[in-house]
Design a protein around this motif. Structure first.
Motif: not given
Ligand SMILES: Nc1ncnc2c1ncn2[C@@H]1O[C@H](COP(=O)(O)OP(=O)(O)OP(=O)(O)O)[C@@H](O)[C@H]1O
Ligand SMILES: [Mg+2]
Lengths: 140, 109
Positions: A27, A41, A44-45, A49, A114, A117, B37-42, B60-63
């Motif tokens: 990242k 982003r 990174a996600i 995972e 994830n 997606r 990780m999948g759902r939280a917005a930046e 850190a990764l999900a900002d």
């Protein structure tokens, strides 16, 4: 033609409490290279995972990230137990994570979904007893 | 609203605040890391009771703009130092997650 930029990480399967290092580094590097925040982003996600899955389910592996002119490619390659039923593993909510791992907040069965997606392509090659190789790309 | 402002308004205890001027735009509550990780917005304020170091990596990764550990859940020192090292805003609150989110919704409009 210049060689594409590549980052290679040896992801240890020993210590899942510090996992995520490779993804955090990628990242940071992508940010320095000036990629759009949305692209960074997603990479990174997906990468996190995949990295965590290698640590938790496969005893570690190698993560390779290559920056091509039109896309970022992530390859996660391990010598773990392999995935018996890929279609089942891809389902939201499916997880074989043991209790001690679940106590850390993993095991929602959302990692592979994830990854799917957040990427433009995702390929899983896996053989029982041999290992798993996941290739993902994000178009830039 | 800035993270610093939210922290003041909600009486959060700052465990690590390297980026006080970060804008927070929404909230997210959850303890399952891949879910977050999948759902939280930046830019969200993430409320959780999980306190291991993987929380910092996810933030850190999900900002996310800030992590708030609710219910006074004990945060180990090494997690706090990793948060500082990685530039993650980390707070604690005595409020249960629900109460915290209700309070947060009053200040983030
Ligand atoms: N690299 C791998 N090697 C072997 N099995 C894997 C690997 N990656 C995933 N799996 C299998 O696929 C399942 C689903 O993976 P997924 O990442 O979606 O969920 P999880 O890791 O169990 O939980 P979460 O990611 O939500 O914390 C895993 O529980 C595991 O059985
Ligand atoms: Mg997973």
């Amino acid at each position: 033609m210049s060689e594409p930029l590549q980052f290679v990480f040896d992801v240890s399967g020993e210590n899942f409490t510090s996992a995520g290092e490779a993804s955090v580094t990628v990242k940071k590097n992508l940010r320095m290279l000036g990629f759009a925040p949305d692209i960074i982003r997603r990479v990174a996600i997906a990468m996190y995972e995949g990295e965590i899955n290698m640590v938790i389910h496969a005893g570690g592996g190698v993560a390779t990230v290559t920056v091509f002119p039109d896309r970022i490619e992530m390859v996660l390659d391990d010598r773990g137990p392999g995935i018996a039923d890929i279609e089942l593993a891809m389902r939201e909510g499916f997880s074989t994570a043991p209790d001690n791992i679940r106590n850390l907040g993993f095991g929602a069965g959302m990692g592979l979904p994830n990854m799917k997606r957040n990427t433009d392509s995702m390929k899983i090659e896996s053989e029982l007893g041999k290992g798993t190789k996941i290739t993902m790309t994000v178009n830039t | 609203m800035t993270v610093k402002n939210i922290a003041e308004r909600l009486s959060l205890r700052a465990l690590s605040m390297p980026d006080p001027e970060r804008e927070a735009t929404c909230g997210y509550a959850g303890d399952l890391l891949s879910w977050v990780m999948g759902r939280a917005a930046e830019g969200s304020v993430w409320a959780t009771v999980m306190t291991n170091v993987n929380v910092i990596a996810v933030a850190a990764l999900a900002d996310t703009a800030a992590v708030v550990i609710c219910e006074d859940s004990a945060v180990p020192d090494d997690v706090i130092s990793v948060a500082k090292e990685k530039g993650i805003n980390l707070f604690s609150s005595e409020l249960p997650i629900y109460e915290f989110c209700v309070a947060l919704s009053q200040v983030i409009k």
